[in-house]
Design an enzyme around this catalytic site. Structure first.
Site, PDB file in Angstrom:
ATOM      1  N   HIS A  91       0.815  -1.218   0.000  1.00  0.00           N
ATOM      2  CA  HIS A  91       0.000   0.000   0.000  1.00  0.00           C
ATOM      3  C   HIS A  91       0.854   1.276   0.000  1.00  0.00           C
ATOM      4  O   HIS A  91       0.402   2.330   0.451  1.00  0.00           O
ATOM      5  CB  HIS A  91      -0.934   0.033   1.213  1.00  0.00           C
ATOM      6  CG  HIS A  91      -2.031  -0.974   1.186  1.00  0.00           C
ATOM      7  ND1 HIS A  91      -1.817  -2.313   1.361  1.00  0.00           N
ATOM      8  CD2 HIS A  91      -3.378  -0.835   1.016  1.00  0.00           C
ATOM      9  CE1 HIS A  91      -2.963  -2.969   1.312  1.00  0.00           C
ATOM     10  NE2 HIS A  91      -3.920  -2.109   1.088  1.00  0.00           N
ATOM     11  N   HIS A 126      -3.331  -1.468  -4.383  1.00  0.00           N
ATOM     12  CA  HIS A 126      -4.562  -0.741  -4.040  1.00  0.00           C
ATOM     13  C   HIS A 126      -4.558   0.619  -4.721  1.00  0.00           C
ATOM     14  O   HIS A 126      -3.863   1.544  -4.305  1.00  0.00           O
ATOM     15  CB  HIS A 126      -4.668  -0.550  -2.532  1.00  0.00           C
ATOM     16  CG  HIS A 126      -6.070  -0.245  -2.067  1.00  0.00           C
ATOM     17  ND1 HIS A 126      -6.857   0.733  -2.650  1.00  0.00           N
ATOM     18  CD2 HIS A 126      -6.826  -0.777  -1.079  1.00  0.00           C
ATOM     19  CE1 HIS A 126      -8.031   0.780  -2.034  1.00  0.00           C
ATOM     20  NE2 HIS A 126      -8.038  -0.128  -1.083  1.00  0.00           N
ATOM     21  N   HIS A 174     -11.742  -6.800  -5.622  1.00  0.00           N
ATOM     22  CA  HIS A 174     -11.942  -5.960  -4.445  1.00  0.00           C
ATOM     23  C   HIS A 174     -12.682  -4.687  -4.838  1.00  0.00           C
ATOM     24  O   HIS A 174     -12.229  -3.920  -5.682  1.00  0.00           O
ATOM     25  CB  HIS A 174     -10.575  -5.631  -3.845  1.00  0.00           C
ATOM     26  CG  HIS A 174     -10.615  -4.930  -2.532  1.00  0.00           C
ATOM     27  ND1 HIS A 174     -10.792  -3.563  -2.422  1.00  0.00           N
ATOM     28  CD2 HIS A 174     -10.494  -5.386  -1.263  1.00  0.00           C
ATOM     29  CE1 HIS A 174     -10.776  -3.221  -1.146  1.00  0.00           C
ATOM     30  NE2 HIS A 174     -10.593  -4.312  -0.416  1.00  0.00           N
ATOM     31  N   GLU A 212     -13.623  -8.873   0.076  1.00  0.00           N
ATOM     32  CA  GLU A 212     -14.332  -7.582   0.049  1.00  0.00           C
ATOM     33  C   GLU A 212     -14.690  -7.213  -1.387  1.00  0.00           C
ATOM     34  O   GLU A 212     -14.512  -6.078  -1.822  1.00  0.00           O
ATOM     35  CB  GLU A 212     -13.466  -6.489   0.683  1.00  0.00           C
ATOM     36  CG  GLU A 212     -13.031  -6.800   2.106  1.00  0.00           C
ATOM     37  CD  GLU A 212     -12.138  -5.732   2.716  1.00  0.00           C
ATOM     38  OE1 GLU A 212     -11.294  -5.157   1.984  1.00  0.00           O
ATOM     39  OE2 GLU A 212     -12.286  -5.467   3.908  1.00  0.00           O
ATOM     40  N   CYS A 236     -16.598   2.185   2.393  1.00  0.00           N
ATOM     41  CA  CYS A 236     -15.622   2.810   1.497  1.00  0.00           C
ATOM     42  C   CYS A 236     -15.960   2.576   0.029  1.00  0.00           C
ATOM     43  O   CYS A 236     -15.638   3.412  -0.818  1.00  0.00           O
ATOM     44  CB  CYS A 236     -14.220   2.277   1.784  1.00  0.00           C
ATOM     45  SG  CYS A 236     -13.428   2.969   3.261  1.00  0.00           S
ATOM     46  N   CYS A 244     -10.230   2.089   7.750  1.00  0.00           N
ATOM     47  CA  CYS A 244     -10.317   2.896   6.536  1.00  0.00           C
ATOM     48  C   CYS A 244     -11.631   3.663   6.450  1.00  0.00           C
ATOM     49  O   CYS A 244     -11.671   4.780   5.925  1.00  0.00           O
ATOM     50  CB  CYS A 244     -10.134   2.024   5.304  1.00  0.00           C
ATOM     51  SG  CYS A 244     -11.235   0.593   5.235  1.00  0.00           S
ATOM     52  N   CYS A 245     -12.727   3.072   6.947  1.00  0.00           N
ATOM     53  CA  CYS A 245     -14.045   3.663   6.732  1.00  0.00           C
ATOM     54  C   CYS A 245     -14.308   4.935   7.538  1.00  0.00           C
ATOM     55  O   CYS A 245     -14.814   5.920   6.978  1.00  0.00           O
ATOM     56  CB  CYS A 245     -15.140   2.635   6.996  1.00  0.00           C
ATOM     57  SG  CYS A 245     -15.141   1.245   5.830  1.00  0.00           S
TER      58      CYS A 245
END
Length: 599
Positions: free
Chosen positions: A146, A196, A256, A308, A326, A402-403
């Protein structure tokens, strides 16, 4: 109409250049002031933004940066993408400052920015977890590290910060980091992509702010390099990473869900700035297929807990829906860029569905607790089998957080998604009471949307005649503008100072059925009213919600309840009482269902 040729306020999250091939240009954050329903959500979010700093301290995100900067000792804490939560929170602070300037927010921003700047390496590289945990061994596992993802969120925060406050400290960090990336990756450099996406959107926005063509070129490279075996070379299965098919050849989204829609949004930015019609057409095809076969009635995206991920077409289970918060945010970002590029109302329709349902369900009415996963059916005695399980109810933070900061930045910057302008006039895409300014034109919007369908627009000032465009949602069959019918799409009105335009959207309760291939809800209906999807929640029923049935032909009615869930309109049908889906679980994580079997 020259009055709407430029925006006068703080530019929002996506600000195409004058040379971009777009149909519409967004108004600035400062050009739009909203009240009513969304202002209440923003007010709760303002408190959450301030609590966010404490959450980042408690979770160790800021400590990681201090350690990387040499200001503290210890081991890195949390996931390798921990820095990204700090950056999303900083972006929220910037938009919040633009809405409601505050010395407190400004000092928060500046202190955290100083920590970030101190952690940056001499050559511009920055990722505190890699720097501390991995001995500064960079880019050794891009599918999972990431590193570009974190860089993307830093750049987005920096752009927001300079647009909203004028501070350039974080922009200086972002430019150095982007320059480092441009010197490391590209056509004549290292061929690789991050697992990502988000760097693509960020680099284009940095180009729009700093005008360095290297940043746009690197964004283009990252979009074009996807789907060409780079992830597979690490021994990874490419579908999860949206790396199986090149972007301009893909016909759908897969893998994803958040990765997929972030990539598509960045590709839309690249297409706009380069005038790449072939790439834009591919994105149209992908968006259409997503909304037709891979999107929940709530606008939620992502059918599978495993990965996800988007599933196969029509694979949309209700009780095991993932529909990550997200993903709804990324869906809004992609749809907004497609709307700017094309002016097509279907993208504004998609934004409305995602915002009011798939996104808003992800945050409590208090603004400080969150769902990571947004299922459409919560069964009795459901077992909370993980940190993110909705069976816990909404939570203040997550092990993978993350959300929450993503919700914060979206609500703080919401004004940037409501209205646009072009050379002929002003376009209203989402409805909220407030004021809209475009050059010398000022509009006042009066409405109690989403509870009431009357939208009154008053032209307070205009230097001359202009075209006012109002969106009629696809669900609003029978809408009127004044006394004449207003079909779905945009209604265009020749307007001038002193005019008052009334749009009436029908707010009868609607019955919705799914495509027959969606096996999970065959023989079920959902109820909608206006832009809202409704749900049966246990708190309103004596019979177990797991067992309820409904006569699809039963009379339906609605009633506004100011005493319930912060003030909502409830729907009754066939002996059932339903509340807006976004408001469920504010009375505890009780059984709930959106799709109701018919008698």
């Amino acid at each position: 109409m020259t009055a709407t040729s430029s925006s006068t306020g703080t530019r929002g999250p996506a600000a195409p250049t004058d040379g971009a091939r777009v149909a519409l240009h967004p108004l600035g954050i400062g050009d739009v002031r909203i009240g009513g329903f969304w202002a209440e959500r923003q007010g709760a979010n303002a408190s959450a933004v301030r609590v966010g700093l404490q959450r980042l301290e408690e979770a160790g995100n800021l400590q990681n940066l201090r350690i990387a900067a040499g200001r503290a000792d210890g081991e890195a804490i949390g996931p390798v993408f921990a820095d990204s939560d700090v950056y999303k929170w900083l972006e929220a602070v910037a938009w919040e400052y633009a809405r409601q300037p505050s010395d407190e927010l400004l000092e928060m921003q500046r202190e955290v920015t100083r920590i970030i700047a101190a952690a940056q390496a001499d050559d511009g590289y920055l990722n505190s977890v890699v720097q501390v945990r991995h001995g500064n061994r960079r880019y050794t596992d891009l599918p999972w590290s990431h590193e570009h993802y974190c860089a993307g969120h830093l750049i987005q925060a920096a752009v927001a910060q300079v647009r909203c406050t004028g501070d350039t400290a974080l922009l200086d960090v972002a430019v150095r980091l982007a320059d480092h990336l441009a010197g490391t990756f590209g056509e004549d450099r290292r061929h690789d992509v991050d697992g990502h996406p988000v760097i693509e959107m960020a680099l284009v926005e940095l180009y729009r702010e700093a005008a360095d063509p290297r940043h746009l070129e690197l964004a283009r490279y990252f979009v074009e390099a996807r789907g060409r075996g780079l992830i597979a070379a690490y021994g990874k299965e490419p579908t999860y990473f949206s790396d199986r098919v090149p972007v301009r050849e893909a016909t759908t989204v897969e893998g994803h869900a958040v990765r997929a829609v972030y990539l598509a949004a960045g590709a839309a930015d690249v297409a706009a700035e380069l005038g790449d019609e072939e790439l834009l057409q591919a994105l149209r095809t992908q968006f259409d297929h997503m909304t037709a076969t891979k999107t929940y009635v709530t606008g939620g995206l992502g059918a599978r807990w495993e990965g996800e991920a988007f599933g196969d077409p029509y694979e949309l289970p209700t009780d095991r829906a993932y529909a990550e918060t997200c993903a709804a945010i990324g869906g809004v970002q992609w749809a907004w860029r497609m709307l700017l590029a094309t002016g097509d109302a279907r993208y504004a329709d998609a934004i409305e569905r995602m915002l009011y349902n798939g996104f808003l369900a992800g945050v409590s009415l208090s603004g400080t607790e969150y769902f990571y996963v947004n299922l459409l059916q919560h069964r009795s005695d459901a077992h909370a089998d993980g940190n993110r399980s909705p069976a816990h109810g909404r939570r203040g933070w997550f092990d993978c957080a993350c959300c929450p900061p993503n919700v914060m930045r979206t609500l703080s910057g919401l004004e940037g998604y409501l209205a646009t302008h072009d050379g002929s006039g002003v376009q209203l895409h989402q409805y909220a009471p407030g004021t809209i300014t475009a050059g010398g034109t000022t509009l006042t919007v009066e409405t109690d949307y989403p509870w009431d369908g009357l939208v009154r627009v008053r032209v307070d000032a205009a230097p001359g005649p202009f075209r006012l465009s109002l969106r009629v949602p696809a669900w609003a069959e029978g809408a009127t503008i004044g006394t004449r019918p207003a079909p779905p799409g945009y209604v265009h009105i020749d307007a001038a100072a002193g005019d008052v335009v009334e749009l009436r959207l029908p707010m009868e309760v609607r019955t919705t059925t799914a495509h027959p291939r969606v096996d999970a809800v065959r023989g079920c209906i959902a109820l909608e009213r206006g832009p809202l999807v409704y749900a049966a929640e246990q708190a309103d029923h004596d019979t177990p919600v797991d067992d309820v049935r409904i006569d699809p032909d039963a009379p339906r009615s609605s009633e506004h309840r100011p005493d319930l869930l912060g003030g909502v309109t409830v729907v009754t049908a066939g002996g059932l009482t339903l509340v807006p889906y976004y408001a469920w679980a504010n009375r505890g994580p009780a059984p709930m269902r959106v799709w109701i079997p018919t008698t």
